[in-house]
Write a protein that holds these residues in place. Sequence first.
Motif, PDB file in Angstrom:
ATOM      1  N   LEU A 183       0.825  -1.200   0.000  1.00  0.00           N
ATOM      2  CA  LEU A 183       0.000   0.000   0.000  1.00  0.00           C
ATOM      3  C   LEU A 183       0.866   1.260   0.000  1.00  0.00           C
ATOM      4  O   LEU A 183       2.009   1.252   0.474  1.00  0.00           O
ATOM      5  CB  LEU A 183      -0.918   0.013   1.227  1.00  0.00           C
ATOM      6  N   ARG A 184       0.302   2.323  -0.489  1.00  0.00           N
ATOM      7  CA  ARG A 184       0.974   3.621  -0.516  1.00  0.00           C
ATOM      8  C   ARG A 184       0.500   4.423   0.697  1.00  0.00           C
ATOM      9  O   ARG A 184      -0.440   5.211   0.630  1.00  0.00           O
ATOM     10  CB  ARG A 184       0.631   4.344  -1.815  1.00  0.00           C
ATOM     11  N   VAL A 185       1.182   4.199   1.844  1.00  0.00           N
ATOM     12  CA  VAL A 185       0.810   4.867   3.078  1.00  0.00           C
ATOM     13  C   VAL A 185       1.472   6.233   3.130  1.00  0.00           C
ATOM     14  O   VAL A 185       2.697   6.351   3.169  1.00  0.00           O
ATOM     15  CB  VAL A 185       1.216   4.028   4.315  1.00  0.00           C
ATOM     16  N   MET A 186       0.659   7.268   3.150  1.00  0.00           N
ATOM     17  CA  MET A 186       1.173   8.638   3.111  1.00  0.00           C
ATOM     18  C   MET A 186       1.637   9.095   4.501  1.00  0.00           C
ATOM     19  O   MET A 186       2.702   9.689   4.645  1.00  0.00           O
ATOM     20  CB  MET A 186       0.089   9.591   2.601  1.00  0.00           C
ATOM     21  N   GLU A 187       0.825   8.841   5.517  1.00  0.00           N
ATOM     22  CA  GLU A 187       1.124   9.285   6.873  1.00  0.00           C
ATOM     23  C   GLU A 187       0.535   8.316   7.880  1.00  0.00           C
ATOM     24  O   GLU A 187      -0.437   7.607   7.581  1.00  0.00           O
ATOM     25  CB  GLU A 187       0.532  10.686   7.145  1.00  0.00           C
ATOM     26  N   VAL A 188       1.122   8.310   9.083  1.00  0.00           N
ATOM     27  CA  VAL A 188       0.549   7.588  10.216  1.00  0.00           C
ATOM     28  C   VAL A 188       0.416   8.587  11.360  1.00  0.00           C
ATOM     29  O   VAL A 188       1.421   9.056  11.914  1.00  0.00           O
ATOM     30  CB  VAL A 188       1.424   6.404  10.657  1.00  0.00           C
ATOM     31  N   GLY A 189      -0.811   8.948  11.700  1.00  0.00           N
ATOM     32  CA  GLY A 189      -1.039   9.890  12.782  1.00  0.00           C
ATOM     33  C   GLY A 189      -1.079   9.185  14.124  1.00  0.00           C
ATOM     34  O   GLY A 189      -1.571   8.058  14.225  1.00  0.00           O
ATOM     35  N   TYR A 190      -0.548   9.841  15.167  1.00  0.00           N
ATOM     36  CA  TYR A 190      -0.550   9.224  16.490  1.00  0.00           C
ATOM     37  C   TYR A 190      -0.604  10.293  17.566  1.00  0.00           C
ATOM     38  O   TYR A 190      -0.180  11.434  17.373  1.00  0.00           O
ATOM     39  CB  TYR A 190       0.688   8.348  16.682  1.00  0.00           C
ATOM     40  N   ASP A 191      -1.159   9.908  18.705  1.00  0.00           N
ATOM     41  CA  ASP A 191      -1.144  10.731  19.913  1.00  0.00           C
ATOM     42  C   ASP A 191       0.097  10.307  20.691  1.00  0.00           C
ATOM     43  O   ASP A 191       0.246   9.122  21.009  1.00  0.00           O
ATOM     44  CB  ASP A 191      -2.421  10.467  20.711  1.00  0.00           C
ATOM     45  N   LYS A 192       0.963  11.248  21.023  1.00  0.00           N
ATOM     46  CA  LYS A 192       2.248  10.870  21.601  1.00  0.00           C
ATOM     47  C   LYS A 192       2.112  10.221  22.985  1.00  0.00           C
ATOM     48  O   LYS A 192       3.044   9.566  23.454  1.00  0.00           O
ATOM     49  CB  LYS A 192       3.181  12.066  21.695  1.00  0.00           C
ATOM     50  N   TRP A 193       0.921  10.361  23.626  1.00  0.00           N
ATOM     51  CA  TRP A 193       0.754   9.709  24.923  1.00  0.00           C
ATOM     52  C   TRP A 193       0.852   8.207  24.735  1.00  0.00           C
ATOM     53  O   TRP A 193       0.066   7.584  24.034  1.00  0.00           O
ATOM     54  CB  TRP A 193      -0.603  10.070  25.543  1.00  0.00           C
ATOM     55  N   ASN A 194       1.864   7.630  25.345  1.00  0.00           N
ATOM     56  CA  ASN A 194       2.046   6.188  25.367  1.00  0.00           C
ATOM     57  C   ASN A 194       2.389   5.591  24.003  1.00  0.00           C
ATOM     58  O   ASN A 194       2.396   4.381  23.853  1.00  0.00           O
ATOM     59  CB  ASN A 194       0.798   5.490  25.916  1.00  0.00           C
ATOM     60  N   ALA A 195       2.611   6.439  22.991  1.00  0.00           N
ATOM     61  CA  ALA A 195       2.836   5.905  21.647  1.00  0.00           C
ATOM     62  C   ALA A 195       4.182   6.329  21.065  1.00  0.00           C
ATOM     63  O   ALA A 195       4.471   6.027  19.914  1.00  0.00           O
ATOM     64  CB  ALA A 195       1.714   6.361  20.715  1.00  0.00           C
ATOM     65  N   LEU A 196       4.989   7.024  21.863  1.00  0.00           N
ATOM     66  CA  LEU A 196       6.242   7.548  21.329  1.00  0.00           C
ATOM     67  C   LEU A 196       7.167   6.417  20.873  1.00  0.00           C
ATOM     68  O   LEU A 196       7.762   6.476  19.793  1.00  0.00           O
ATOM     69  CB  LEU A 196       6.938   8.424  22.385  1.00  0.00           C
ATOM     70  N   HIS A 197       7.270   5.371  21.692  1.00  0.00           N
ATOM     71  CA  HIS A 197       8.151   4.262  21.336  1.00  0.00           C
ATOM     72  C   HIS A 197       7.668   3.568  20.064  1.00  0.00           C
ATOM     73  O   HIS A 197       8.461   3.253  19.163  1.00  0.00           O
ATOM     74  CB  HIS A 197       8.213   3.253  22.481  1.00  0.00           C
ATOM     75  N   LEU A 198       6.381   3.343  19.955  1.00  0.00           N
ATOM     76  CA  LEU A 198       5.828   2.717  18.758  1.00  0.00           C
ATOM     77  C   LEU A 198       6.069   3.603  17.547  1.00  0.00           C
ATOM     78  O   LEU A 198       6.433   3.118  16.457  1.00  0.00           O
ATOM     79  CB  LEU A 198       4.331   2.473  18.929  1.00  0.00           C
ATOM     80  N   ALA A 199       5.904   4.912  17.718  1.00  0.00           N
ATOM     81  CA  ALA A 199       6.123   5.839  16.606  1.00  0.00           C
ATOM     82  C   ALA A 199       7.578   5.778  16.128  1.00  0.00           C
ATOM     83  O   ALA A 199       7.858   5.793  14.919  1.00  0.00           O
ATOM     84  CB  ALA A 199       5.761   7.264  17.035  1.00  0.00           C
ATOM     85  N   GLN A 200       8.510   5.716  17.068  1.00  0.00           N
ATOM     86  CA  GLN A 200       9.924   5.638  16.690  1.00  0.00           C
ATOM     87  C   GLN A 200      10.223   4.348  15.935  1.00  0.00           C
ATOM     88  O   GLN A 200      10.958   4.347  14.938  1.00  0.00           O
ATOM     89  CB  GLN A 200      10.790   5.734  17.948  1.00  0.00           C
ATOM     90  N   ARG A 201       9.655   3.241  16.390  1.00  0.00           N
ATOM     91  CA  ARG A 201       9.899   1.959  15.727  1.00  0.00           C
ATOM     92  C   ARG A 201       9.309   1.956  14.318  1.00  0.00           C
ATOM     93  O   ARG A 201       9.933   1.471  13.371  1.00  0.00           O
ATOM     94  CB  ARG A 201       9.309   0.807  16.551  1.00  0.00           C
ATOM     95  N   LEU A 202       8.110   2.500  14.166  1.00  0.00           N
ATOM     96  CA  LEU A 202       7.500   2.532  12.835  1.00  0.00           C
ATOM     97  C   LEU A 202       8.250   3.489  11.911  1.00  0.00           C
ATOM     98  O   LEU A 202       8.396   3.232  10.705  1.00  0.00           O
ATOM     99  CB  LEU A 202       6.020   2.944  12.941  1.00  0.00           C
ATOM    100  N   GLU A 203       8.758   4.587  12.485  1.00  0.00           N
ATOM    101  CA  GLU A 203       9.513   5.529  11.670  1.00  0.00           C
ATOM    102  C   GLU A 203      10.795   4.881  11.142  1.00  0.00           C
ATOM    103  O   GLU A 203      11.215   5.119   9.993  1.00  0.00           O
ATOM    104  CB  GLU A 203       9.841   6.770  12.502  1.00  0.00           C
ATOM    105  N   SER A 204      11.393   4.021  11.974  1.00  0.00           N
ATOM    106  CA  SER A 204      12.601   3.314  11.539  1.00  0.00           C
ATOM    107  C   SER A 204      12.302   2.321  10.422  1.00  0.00           C
ATOM    108  O   SER A 204      13.197   1.901   9.697  1.00  0.00           O
ATOM    109  CB  SER A 204      13.238   2.578  12.728  1.00  0.00           C
ATOM    110  N   LYS A 205      10.998   1.945  10.290  1.00  0.00           N
ATOM    111  CA  LYS A 205      10.586   1.028   9.223  1.00  0.00           C
ATOM    112  C   LYS A 205      10.176   1.787   7.968  1.00  0.00           C
ATOM    113  O   LYS A 205       9.688   1.181   7.005  1.00  0.00           O
ATOM    114  CB  LYS A 205       9.414   0.160   9.704  1.00  0.00           C
ATOM    115  N   GLY A 206      10.334   3.103   7.962  1.00  0.00           N
ATOM    116  CA  GLY A 206      10.057   3.881   6.762  1.00  0.00           C
ATOM    117  C   GLY A 206       8.715   4.594   6.736  1.00  0.00           C
ATOM    118  O   GLY A 206       8.368   5.213   5.723  1.00  0.00           O
ATOM    119  N   PHE A 207       7.962   4.554   7.838  1.00  0.00           N
ATOM    120  CA  PHE A 207       6.657   5.228   7.855  1.00  0.00           C
ATOM    121  C   PHE A 207       6.830   6.708   8.196  1.00  0.00           C
ATOM    122  O   PHE A 207       7.691   7.079   9.020  1.00  0.00           O
ATOM    123  CB  PHE A 207       5.730   4.579   8.880  1.00  0.00           C
TER     124      PHE A 207
END
Length: 479
Positions: free
Chosen positions: A448-472
């Motif tokens: 899929l052509r995923v443009m963005e992944v929106g997140y609330d930083k509460w409790n999601a910062l670690h997940l956001a960093q891991r997904l960003e390292s995967k190219g999101f």
Amino acid sequence: MITQEMTAELLIERVWSYCEKIQSGEIKAGKKHKWAVQRFIKDVERLAEGDCPYYFDAEAVLDFYEWAKQFNHVEGILAGQPIELTDFQLFMAANIYGFYKKVNGARRFRKAYIQLARKNAKSQLLAIMASYEIFPTQEKHRVFIAGWSRDQSDEVYQAILEQLHHAPILEGKYTDANGKIKKHNTNSIIQPLSREARKVGDGKNPSLGIVDEYHAHETSEIYDVLNSGMVARRSPLMVIITTAGYNLNGPCFKEYQYTSKILDPDVDTEKEDYFVLICELDPGDDVKDESNWIKANPIVATYEEGMTSLRSDLETALEVPEKMRSFLTKNMDRWVDQKDNGYMKMSKWRACHGEMPDLKEMAIYLGVDLSMTMDLTSVGWVGVMDNVYYVGQHSFIPEVKAKEKMATDKVPYDLWRDQGWMTFTSGEAVDYQFVERWIIEFAHVNKLRVMEVGYDKWNALHLAQRLESKGFNMVEIPP
């Protein structure tokens, strides 16, 4: 002298005449009412076929009719007079009490869904059905009346008591104590239930279950309790009788949709053991046109006092717009999907249903909402193509919490899991590695052509960093 056989024949002629008047338009009726009549006529015509599994017992219909005449009207303009079933009521009786199975003599219809506007003698009919189930027989029967609240179920129960107290033929044959009616020589009972009773009806082998005003039931739990207890009965009957309501997410509206399909001759939904009668205004009918009122009011609209009451209610609704919803649901038997201060009309939401095109052709936007233990963790997505928006989601919940909520809130999480909408995770809290893996598989495996992944930083910062390292492309959404 008129013989019993001739009387039964004349009674069925009344039913047949009623059907002909509905078909010809002499009696105005809604589309689904007409479908019910067509179904009855088709069923009667089938009886002549050698392989038809049913037979029709006119004497049984006559028995019910004669039983009703043992009681008096307890209120209204006919108070004190013997009950004479109207042609409309007789049509219902002919269906429910007329058809039987050749193989074992059991009633054909094990369920009935009846929907019509208020004040059309619903409680009176239910009271007659309840007493008919236990008194003219030497078998032991159990009748349960299920309302969402005790007050609701007690309304039908009180109607039964009033009828019994004014019936000389039943004097000394029953007791009314401890919240139930008991027939002396068989120990048959009639008892009101409510959600507060929980499992009172479960496993007690009800022969007749009455679910009154099902639109007011927030869940199907009390219906399910009664229905599950009937499995050992040879000829049980579950009757849902209700007006329309507002809750389009409740069990009654789902039953209304399903039973509408049973009636619809253009929909391939066969349910041989389910009788359905829905009396409502058709879409597009003008509520101000008094000739339409009989569609939802097959009894009230046949006498002047009833029409006067409807006129008064309409006048009030026109003068006080806030009361129009109630008039449409209670007097015209229309399901109204807009709640007070509601976010949106659910009819517009349902109109969005359609086929999902290939996601690979869309620009996809994801959103992540994480929880700790009690709430759902969810990943939502929006696909955009040709200025059309397509939406979907997948949720996660700890298996332990899912089981708790299924027990307390009657939410079908296990069904949603089996349908692929949810994932049960182990432990007391959602493991975010499940969420991460799901997002990666959803996006990369499906290319899929995923443009963005929106997140609330509460409790999601670690997940956001891991997904960003995967190219999101991760985008923080401020609270």
